[in-house]
Design a protein around this motif. Structure first.
Motif, PDB file in Angstrom:
ATOM      1  N   TRP A  91       0.915  -1.251  -0.067  1.00 41.89           N
ATOM      2  CA  TRP A  91       0.024  -0.017   0.073  1.00 41.89           C
ATOM      3  C   TRP A  91       0.777   1.219   0.010  1.00 41.89           C
ATOM      4  N   ALA A  92       1.857   1.324   0.861  1.00 43.71           N
ATOM      5  CA  ALA A  92       2.864   2.497   0.834  1.00 43.71           C
ATOM      6  C   ALA A  92       3.289   2.936  -0.502  1.00 43.71           C
ATOM      7  N   ASP A 108      -6.285   6.244  -1.358  1.00 44.06           N
ATOM      8  CA  ASP A 108      -6.878   7.330  -1.137  1.00 44.06           C
ATOM      9  C   ASP A 108      -8.016   7.663  -2.137  1.00 44.06           C
ATOM     10  N   GLU A 134       3.894  -4.199   8.130  1.00 44.82           N
ATOM     11  CA  GLU A 134       3.352  -3.207   6.981  1.00 44.82           C
ATOM     12  C   GLU A 134       1.851  -3.202   7.044  1.00 44.82           C
ATOM     13  N   ALA A 137       1.040  -0.667   9.697  1.00 43.91           N
ATOM     14  CA  ALA A 137       1.371   0.774   9.314  1.00 43.91           C
ATOM     15  C   ALA A 137       0.113   1.374   8.371  1.00 43.91           C
ATOM     16  N   TRP A 138      -0.558   0.434   7.842  1.00 41.14           N
ATOM     17  CA  TRP A 138      -1.572   0.686   6.897  1.00 41.14           C
ATOM     18  C   TRP A 138      -2.703   1.125   7.857  1.00 41.14           C
ATOM     19  N   ARG A 140      -2.330   2.393  10.729  1.00 39.99           N
ATOM     20  CA  ARG A 140      -2.188   3.865  11.317  1.00 39.99           C
ATOM     21  C   ARG A 140      -2.389   4.855  10.189  1.00 39.99           C
ATOM     22  N   GLN A 141      -1.830   4.790   9.098  1.00 46.37           N
ATOM     23  CA  GLN A 141      -2.262   5.586   8.015  1.00 46.37           C
ATOM     24  C   GLN A 141      -3.631   5.987   7.722  1.00 46.37           C
ATOM     25  N   ALA A 142      -4.524   4.678   7.519  1.00 45.30           N
ATOM     26  CA  ALA A 142      -5.857   4.743   7.335  1.00 45.30           C
ATOM     27  C   ALA A 142      -6.691   5.592   8.517  1.00 45.30           C
ATOM     28  N   THR A 145      -3.857   8.766  10.772  1.00 44.96           N
ATOM     29  CA  THR A 145      -3.375   9.944   9.958  1.00 44.96           C
ATOM     30  C   THR A 145      -4.362  10.432   9.096  1.00 44.96           C
ATOM     31  N   LYS A 146      -5.181   9.659   8.646  1.00 44.86           N
ATOM     32  CA  LYS A 146      -6.201  10.163   7.695  1.00 44.86           C
ATOM     33  C   LYS A 146      -7.533  10.093   8.347  1.00 44.86           C
ATOM     34  N   TYR A 148      -9.979   7.599   8.484  1.00 45.82           N
ATOM     35  CA  TYR A 148     -10.915   7.142   7.589  1.00 45.82           C
ATOM     36  C   TYR A 148     -11.952   6.097   8.442  1.00 45.82           C
TER      37      TYR A 148
END
Length: 679
Positions: A91-92, A108, A134, A137-138, A140-142, A145-146, A148
């Motif tokens: 994903w990154a 996104d 990994e 981290a997804w 965390r990003q979703a 951070t975002k 969602y």
């Protein structure tokens, strides 16, 4: 889904007659008897029920037009990044080594489409070539951070297809490709991902009952894939993942056993608290590439399967795929079938450009099936039992919180318009014509009209019809539904049923009534003023589904409780005992051994009887006795030299059992007419 191309499909078993045959007139046909029973409640419609898959090789994944089409179909769950691509996707970097990643398909962009659709996301973390770090981290990003707020996360896709059982289509870089290794990693993924966001739900891949490689135990394993995964990772997961490509258009009858067997496995191998684990069907397609993949027969089968799966408590059914591309082109029921597994046209052509699909995002027939199901059974509605006396006509029903009732009728005949006569139990519809939603063969929309009556309609050939009915009396002031029943002290003939009390309406609750679902008919088992009841006179080895209804002191009735399903046992003590052992299973048949012990007086000759629980089961061969099968009944008579059974002696017989659907094992055996204890 192994690849973004077409999946192999088995032969169509639903026989359709010649194309373009003239439809019979309704007055030439005996009306089909339809029974709708509002007392026989099934699952509540989930908010995530209607779903579909997106794939990162589809450049139209995130367009507004695609999202708007899906929203209009009532899609509430979208899965990403796409079948087997999930196990090669990073994903990154938005890369999938060995596969094609189309422009405008990043995470996104996918989420923008999800939000425009008004759906939730089902994200599949990379197990095959990824790591727990990994995946975390997804998350965390979703979600951090975002923002969602993605709730549902799968660990891998069809990971049993990594070569461990022979066939290999799923990427898997782990040296150990066993279910035990997958389970160890599910635990690691769950721990790492929930450390980032403890509110997420983690799903683990299971095999679907009676679908390869279900029930197979590979060399070196302690059991089947499901047994090993659930035993080792069950405490860490929140839902299990099934995929189903039945390859025929008449397989909805397998669903109840399929889901029940899955629940039994979860309960057996996870243990106490396992009822928290949900079931998601994250890939579904009729899988009939030459007999209605994107024409009306496939749509009818899709509507039937979606309604049946959701009524049995699956919390999402996700169509494969939004866009998929042209395949083998055929003519089906007077229309071009492009062999496309998508809901929407990809606008692609055959390799020689001799045939092209309709314009991009043109809905195929299954799109209208999902749209009809979403209009028929809305989130918060409660499915209730419905049935017909005509194999070509299928019925489903759902009761709405405002008291309305929706009935979906499916006519699979290609040449007969069937009149239907509908009988209602536990519900009285208002007089006057109901609202009628209809989709017919080749239609490009669902039409809405007012016509017929609540008890009489005529169904066009190859059609979906939904009636929306209002109740004859106001639904105010009635008791609330009793809580989820539970069974305890279950024996061969009795069970104690308990539930939480109903909230009174305008009048006090006077009593509770217990009903057994017997097809679309309810059999009252008893009533009580309390919140528990012991049911007697049950049959050994029988599956029961029960609802509880509250009645107030003015005769007003509540909605039915959620369903309770349990299975009675066999006698705790008997003159005989039986142990059935499955020694090997290959997914369409198995070798069984039956040990029969005589606990009573010595016998000089014996006959063992049992019945196949389902019509798709049969005897292949048998040994250790003289085996015969009549209908579903199986009889084993001793051979000339082994008829004597002293007290405490055991005879062993063996057989090959064949099956072409979920394999519900025989549970009740009789020896010389006496019901044995099944161990």
């Amino acid at each position: 889904m192994p690849t973004p191309l077409l999946r192999a499909a088995s032969a169509l078993l639903l026989t359709l007659t010649a194309l373009n045959a003239p439809a019979a007139y309704a007055d030439d046909v005996t009306p089909v008897a339809v029974t709708v029973n509002a007392r026989a409640a099934l699952a509540t419609v989930p908010g995530t029920g209607i779903g579909s898959n997106h794939a990162i090789w589809d450049s139209n994944l995130g367009t507004d037009e695609t999202a708007d089409r899906l929203k209009d179909a009532g899609v509430k769950m979208l899965r990403y990044p796409g079948g087997s691509y999930s196990d090669i996707y990073h994903w990154a970097t938005h890369t999938a080594p060995g596969g094609y990643v189309a422009p405008n398909t990043d995470f996104d962009t996918f989420m923008r489409g999800v939000r425009r659709t008004g759906a939730q996301a089902m994200v599949t973390a990379n197990y095959g070539t990824g790591t727990a770090e990994e995946a975390a981290a997804w998350v965390r990003q979703a979600n951090v951070t975002k923002g969602y707020g993605i709730k549902y996360w799968e660990i891998g896709n069809e990971n049993y297809g990594n070569g461990h059982y022979g066939s290999a289509w799923e990427a898997d870089d782990h040296a150990d490709k066993s279910p035990a290794e997958y389970a160890r990693n599910v635990v690691a993924y769950a721990d790492a991902m929930k450390a980032v966001d403890p509110t997420i739900k983690i799903g683990a891949v299971l095999t679907t009952p009676a679908n390869w490689p279900d029930a197979i135990t590979a060399e070196g394993d302690s059991g089947s894939w499901n047994k090993v995964v659930l035993s080792n990772a069950g405490s860490k997961i929140d839902f299990v993942i099934l995929h189903w490509y039945p390859g025929a258009l008449d397989r909805a009858g397998h669903v109840t056993d399929m889901i029940q067997l899955t629940r039994q496995q979860i309960a057996k191998y996870v243990g106490p608290g396992s009822e928290r684990i949900g079931i998601a069907m994250t890939e579904f397609n009729t899988g009939s590439s030459s007999n209605g993949t994107n024409t009306q027969p496939g749509a009818l089968a899709a509507a039937d399967a979606y309604a049946t799966l959701l009524a049995n408590g699956v919390f999402t059914v996700d169509w494969w795929n939004v866009h998929n591309g042209i395949g083998t082109v055929t003519q089906v029921e007077g229309h071009t079938d492009y062999g496309d597994f998508g809901l929407l046209s990809s606008g692609t052509c055959t390799a020689d450009n001799s045939v092209c699909e309709p314009a991009l995002n043109t809905p195929f027939a299954p799109y209208y099936a999902l749209q009809m199901v979403s209009k028929f059974a809305r989130p918060g509605d409660q499915f209730v039992r419905a049935a017909t006396d005509q194999a070509k006509v299928v019925a489903h029903a759902a009761r709405r919180p405002n008291g309305d009732l929706a009935v979906m009728l499916i006519n699979t005949s290609n040449d007969t318009s069937y009149p239907v006569a509908i009988d209602y139990s536990g519900y009285t519809p208002a007089a006057g014509a109901p609202t009628v939603l209809t989709h017919t063969n080749g239609a490009t929309s669902i039409t809405t009209s007012t016509g017929g009556t609540a008890t009489g309609q005529t169904l066009p050939p190859l059609s979906l019809t939904t009636l929306v009915l209002h109740p004859a009396r106001p639904q105010t002031g009635l008791p609330g539904a009793p809580g989820q029943p539970a069974a305890s002290q279950v024996t061969d003939t009795t069970a104690t049923i308990s539930w939480s009390g109903a909230t009174p309406g305008s009048r006090p609750v006077a009593k509770y009534e217990l009903y057994r679902q017997h097809g679309a008919v309810s059999e009252q088992l008893g009533e009580t003023s309390g919140t528990s009841f012991t049911v007697n006179n049950l049959k050994p080895g029988t599956r029961y589904t029960i609802n509880v209804i509250a009645r107030d002191n003015g005769g007003g009735l509540s909605w039915a409780s959620p369903p309770l399903t349990f299975t009675t046992g066999t006698p705790a003590s008997s003159s005989c005992s039986v142990r059935l052992t499955v020694t090997t299973d290959w997914g369409s048949g198995y070798v069984g051994a039956i040990d029969v012990t005589n606990n009573g007086a010595p016998v000089s000759g014996w006959t063992l009887n049992f019945g196949w629980p389902r019509s798709w089961q049969s005897l292949g061969s048998g040994w250790g006795g003289v085996w015969t099968q009549t209908g579903s009944d199986v009889k084993v008579v001793n051979e000339a030299g082994n008829g004597a059974l002293a007290t405490g002696a055991t005879a062993t017989v063996g057989f090959v059992g064949n099956y072409s659907g979920p394999n519900v094992l025989p549970a009740v055996f009789t020896l010389n007419g006496s019901v044995c204890t099944t161990q």
